[in-house]
Design an enzyme around this catalytic site. Structure first.
Site, PDB file in Angstrom:
ATOM      1  N   ARG A 159     -53.135  88.393  14.593  1.00  0.00           N
ATOM      2  CA  ARG A 159     -53.045  87.820  15.943  1.00  0.00           C
ATOM      3  C   ARG A 159     -51.829  88.348  16.693  1.00  0.00           C
ATOM      4  O   ARG A 159     -51.856  88.500  17.904  1.00  0.00           O
ATOM      5  CB  ARG A 159     -52.974  86.281  15.878  1.00  0.00           C
ATOM      6  N   SER A 179     -59.881  83.719  -0.171  1.00  0.00           N
ATOM      7  CA  SER A 179     -59.102  82.549   0.209  1.00  0.00           C
ATOM      8  C   SER A 179     -59.927  81.352  -0.188  1.00  0.00           C
ATOM      9  O   SER A 179     -61.090  81.249   0.174  1.00  0.00           O
ATOM     10  CB  SER A 179     -58.890  82.571   1.733  1.00  0.00           C
ATOM     11  N   ASN A 193     -57.578  75.537  -3.018  1.00  0.00           N
ATOM     12  CA  ASN A 193     -57.239  75.145  -4.386  1.00  0.00           C
ATOM     13  C   ASN A 193     -56.981  73.648  -4.527  1.00  0.00           C
ATOM     14  O   ASN A 193     -57.178  73.086  -5.586  1.00  0.00           O
ATOM     15  CB  ASN A 193     -56.109  75.985  -4.988  1.00  0.00           C
ATOM     16  N   CYS A 194     -56.575  72.969  -3.431  1.00  0.00           N
ATOM     17  CA  CYS A 194     -56.374  71.520  -3.522  1.00  0.00           C
ATOM     18  C   CYS A 194     -57.694  70.780  -3.716  1.00  0.00           C
ATOM     19  O   CYS A 194     -57.698  69.585  -4.031  1.00  0.00           O
ATOM     20  CB  CYS A 194     -55.680  70.984  -2.278  1.00  0.00           C
ATOM     21  N   ILE A 217     -39.149  93.143   1.982  1.00  0.00           N
ATOM     22  CA  ILE A 217     -40.057  92.288   1.199  1.00  0.00           C
ATOM     23  C   ILE A 217     -39.833  90.817   1.529  1.00  0.00           C
ATOM     24  O   ILE A 217     -38.698  90.334   1.482  1.00  0.00           O
ATOM     25  CB  ILE A 217     -39.868  92.520  -0.321  1.00  0.00           C
ATOM     26  N   GLY A 233     -44.766  80.583  -0.286  1.00  0.00           N
ATOM     27  CA  GLY A 233     -45.655  79.753  -1.105  1.00  0.00           C
ATOM     28  C   GLY A 233     -45.030  79.273  -2.406  1.00  0.00           C
ATOM     29  O   GLY A 233     -43.815  79.170  -2.536  1.00  0.00           O
ATOM     30  N   ASP A 234     -45.878  78.971  -3.364  1.00  0.00           N
ATOM     31  CA  ASP A 234     -45.445  78.324  -4.607  1.00  0.00           C
ATOM     32  C   ASP A 234     -44.502  79.185  -5.438  1.00  0.00           C
ATOM     33  O   ASP A 234     -43.855  78.682  -6.354  1.00  0.00           O
ATOM     34  CB  ASP A 234     -46.665  77.982  -5.480  1.00  0.00           C
ATOM     35  N   LYS A 254     -44.971  43.980  14.273  1.00  0.00           N
ATOM     36  CA  LYS A 254     -43.898  44.659  13.540  1.00  0.00           C
ATOM     37  C   LYS A 254     -44.567  45.464  12.441  1.00  0.00           C
ATOM     38  O   LYS A 254     -44.913  44.923  11.388  1.00  0.00           O
ATOM     39  CB  LYS A 254     -42.920  43.642  12.930  1.00  0.00           C
TER      40      LYS A 254
END
Lengths: 550, 550
Positions: A25, A42, A45-46, A283, A287-288, A440
């Protein structure tokens, strides 16, 4: 004319795929190649635990974008089943292996993005590679588990690890009719929570006939002669299982980065700067696999969650394209649901703060209804709010309940992001109609309870000192509530009788007051204090007590 | 020794009751007397429509605290059926009337709090006092309606006013089996929303067989010879009804204040300063009877909602007790639900901004799912975010949908409170598991869509100019979507074919691109712009179109 920029991306899930799409984009000219050693471009994975459980029935639901779509829509090349084996930083090349043919080849890059993810930890114990023992990371993993369930019809499962994935898997295996035993190394489930907040989670698991074995770790797996597995633990227990899930955490996949000489932090995650750039300026990593700054404690930590990965991907791409971009750090906002219960947290826990050497904080507890009590269906919310004593800054929040949990944690997540204080929470103007909240809201109440402490209107008794205290414990609930269960040694003076019976209370001895939820005791504390008593409140009352002393 | 402070409070619902309880917590010595002309000390007025509908079955559910409880627990005197008729400011006395006996008497005050609320507007038309025509403010009102329904078994109702109360009542009457006609003076339902956001609400009402008559007002009520009511409107329509509910807004009860010479604003609400003090330093006022500063526009406005009333009560009491306290203003956060739909908003609408003469703003639309699309059960959310063009400050948000609506509005309410920008929303770290949200939560997406505009990555086409535009409309959805309905005059070039068919598009003429939700068109805009086209995006796509041009 400029040469088009050549950007290679390692790992096509979450962060990697987002990088590629955003890069296109922002830069129509760039050559973009996405590598993944798995068969998909893609995927969600969750969603994998829910695919195993059959909540998501069709595997195609999990496929977010195909290589064809990447090519056709975005002019992005996706090479699935191609593993990046090495980085030659001096020549700005990667070495890749086509897993179908074994062919090794090299590709030049102007910018390289590492998004390899994290890999499930496998306990280093005998038998861990036996058939029937699975970890869950990819669609093929979940297929294998589904197939095992369909063909072997297992009755008993052992889940190793009671974190987010472990408990999501537990629910989904129960959904498939299995009897599940959970073995967790730590003395609590959901290690992301403080222990007393994990107590309602344990109860919910047990009422759903999940066997919990905490404070214990697997020492070996064996194959029984009858074809089942036998799982033994350090404490000497032994369980028969037809299926084992390994869900004892993950390890960042930083081997490629390490081998290339990139800086890696003490957590094992790739070290990056605020623009997600590694120690090599060509580089980036997201992510994880990276370690990030914790927004609250300032410490480096691993946050293997999809939300931060998405933000990191945007930052990395903006940086590659020469835009200003800064990853503000992670606050560890997390939610997970099982057996009708929702567990969520954001910011730091007490464990996190202590681990970071921070002691200027206070925690309060409350147990409001998810919406106005006069409208049917309100469910209790168990909340813990942690804030800085010095200035009231919100440091963290945890909540457990059946309804409205993630809403309150999301609100508090933004409050933490914007450096709000407990005084701000008192003033939040949130949605109220009886089926949604209260005049409240629980968030307002959390702010009020905390601000009452900071303004000196209430002093809190430390829950951890309850077993040793010499204070007089006064239970201001009604006699029937007291009779149904109370803290050992407490005397019962219902709030409504307190004015009349004030003469019974000692003026020289400290008094610790509690009720069921903490509201009546607050009135009692104010009354007694204004009458000259030394009095403290046990925050959150009896509902907090059983979390601390189950 | 100091004399105890004598505090009188006029009105025992919401604000008044909260004042009394907090005052007791802060000042054990004060003499506190609460006056109410109704029969109850404190009741849940937001629950009344649901009591009429039978969702709340037991009237006692609505009674939050009895006079006995006030006396016993808090040493507060509550005088129900006692009306405060006048304030003698020079002598610091009020004149009250015991409605049971008619006796007039006077009471001295050190501090006086006015919390009289707001009264339903009654159209000044013939027949408005006929039997069977009800407004809903008190428990006796709701009892009367319930009794009318139980004894008369009405089949047809007319609800006058399509605001929050009108639509809650509509749902509850439908629940009781009535056929409901709604008559609304304005050309839209839910006047608190911008008109295009009210469109999905109208549709939902119509699919639930509610007859809507907008842009019309009642001109007369008559009693039919057969015992029914006949409702006629200015447009000449006429409806038979067995029951009529007046829900055309409320008016602040400021007559007592006015008669006492206190300053009243142009909205008719009692004017107060930041500590909720009226123009008389011994008199405070809170709740629906006061006008407050709008946090976003800075204008005085009426915000007859329970949440702000509660905060005002705290501020007033703190001020009476000599504490620092400041009401920060109201942002009009509001939620309402009917027929499975939730409607919520916070901050300013475009109507509000235009009304306040503010033009430096931009609105974007989006229609994300309530949670990840790959997990079953996600529902569309229709969202509008309004922000300042100059710096991205969030000014307001509106959302309509079946799930997760109030969560996003609550998050955005805190963002507005903390003066967050759309760039902050991009970075929010919110709860994500597939059944709760998405890796890019709708709030993140709203921030991204808005930030894309401010960064100049996308230019938006103004929806209001669509009928007059000379731009080429390009629909980048798939052919089947296009065939099912599209904007008049649009040509169809699916996103996947755009690269190949780029030659078909004009370079001299502006192009307005749209898709279903606004995401594919965003890719198209980026692609075309980088290829030198003049291109704008129709924010929110076809889903926004039918809100604007139903």
């Amino acid at each position: 004319m400029n040469q088009p920029k050549r950007v290679l991306i390692v790992g096509a899930v979450a962060g990697g795929a987002s990088c590629a799409a955003r890069l296109r984009r922002l830069d129509e000219q760039a050559e973009i190649v996405l590598f993944d050693r798995g068969p998909f471009a893609s995927f969600a994975n969750c969603g994998l635990p829910y695919y195993v459980g059959g909540v998501i029935e069709d595997e195609r639901q999990l496929l977010l974008a195909s290589p064809d779509l990447f090519r056709q829509r975005f002019n992005i090349e996706v090479r699935t089943r191609n593993e990046v084996a090495a980085i030659d930083r001096s020549r700005c090349e990667i070495e890749a292996r086509d897993l179908a043919t074994g062919r090794l080849y090299r590709e030049r890059y102007d910018a390289l993005v590492l998004s390899p993810g994290a890999t499930p930890l496998r306990p280093q114990v005998p038998g861990v590679d036996l058939p029937g023992i699975f970890a869950l990371r990819t669609i093929p993993d979940s297929r294998d588990i589904r197939e095992w369930i369909q063909t072997r019809r297992p009755a008993r499962a052992v889940v190793v690890g009671a974190g987010l994935i472990g408990l999501e898997m537990t629910e989904n295996l129960v959904r498939r009719g299995l009897q599940v035993t959970v073995v967790e190394r730590l003395p609590q489930v959901m290690p992301a929570l403080d222990p007393e907040m994990a107590e309602p989670v344990s109860r919910r698991l047990e009422t759903n006939r999940v066997a919990l074995h905490l404070d214990d770790a697997v020492s070996a797996f064996e194959a029984d002669p009858n074809g089942a597995l036998r799982v033994t633990t350090h404490s000497g227990r032994s369980f028969a299982a037809d299926l084992v899930i390994l869900a004892a955490g993950t390890r960042p996949e930083s081997d490629l980065a390490k081998a290339a000489g990139l800086e890696v932090g003490s957590s094992g995650g790739i070290r990056v700067d605020e623009s997600m750039r590694t120690s090599d300026p060509r580089i980036w990593a997201v992510g994880d696999a990276v370690e990030v700054r914790d927004l609250v404690t300032g410490q480096w930590r691993l946050v293997p969650l999809a939300g931060p990965a998405q933000r990191q991907a945007r930052v990395a791409v903006d940086s590659i394209c020469g835009r200003e971009a800064r990853f503000r750090g992670a606050q560890g906002t997390m939610v997970c649901g099982f057996f009708g219960l929702t567990v969520a947290l954001t910011g730091a826990t007490e464990k996190d703060l202590r681990g970071a050497g921070i002691s200027d904080y206070q925690a309060v507890y409350l147990h409001p209804g998810s919406h106005a009590g006069y409208y049917p269906g309100a469910k209790p919310l168990h909340m813990k709010l942690i804030f800085r004593r010095g200035d009231g800054r919100i440091l963290g929040a945890q909540a457990v309940g059946e309804e409205g949990v993630e809403k309150r944690i999301d609100v508090l997540a933004v409050a933490i992001q914007k450096q709000a204080t407990v005084f701000d929470l008192e003033e939040c103007e949130l949605c109220y109609a009886p089926q949604y909240g209260a005049a409240k809201d629980p968030v307002n109440l959390a702010g009020m309870v905390a601000a009452n402490v900071l303004r000196g209107d209430v002093q809190l008794a430390p829950w951890e000192e309850l077993p040793q205290t010499v204070a007089l414990l006064v239970d201001v609930r009604d006699p029937d509530e007291f009779a149904a269960g109370h803290i050992d040694g407490a005397v019962n003076v219902p709030l409504g009788e307190l004015r009349r019976r004030i003469g019974e209370l000692p003026r020289e001895r400290e008094i610790w007051v509690y009720c069921e939820l903490g509201q009546r005791s607050y009135y009692a504390v104010r009354f007694l204090r204004q009458n000259g008593f030394q009095v403290r409140n046990l925050s959150g009352g009896y509902q907090t007590y059983w979390g601390w002393y189950p």
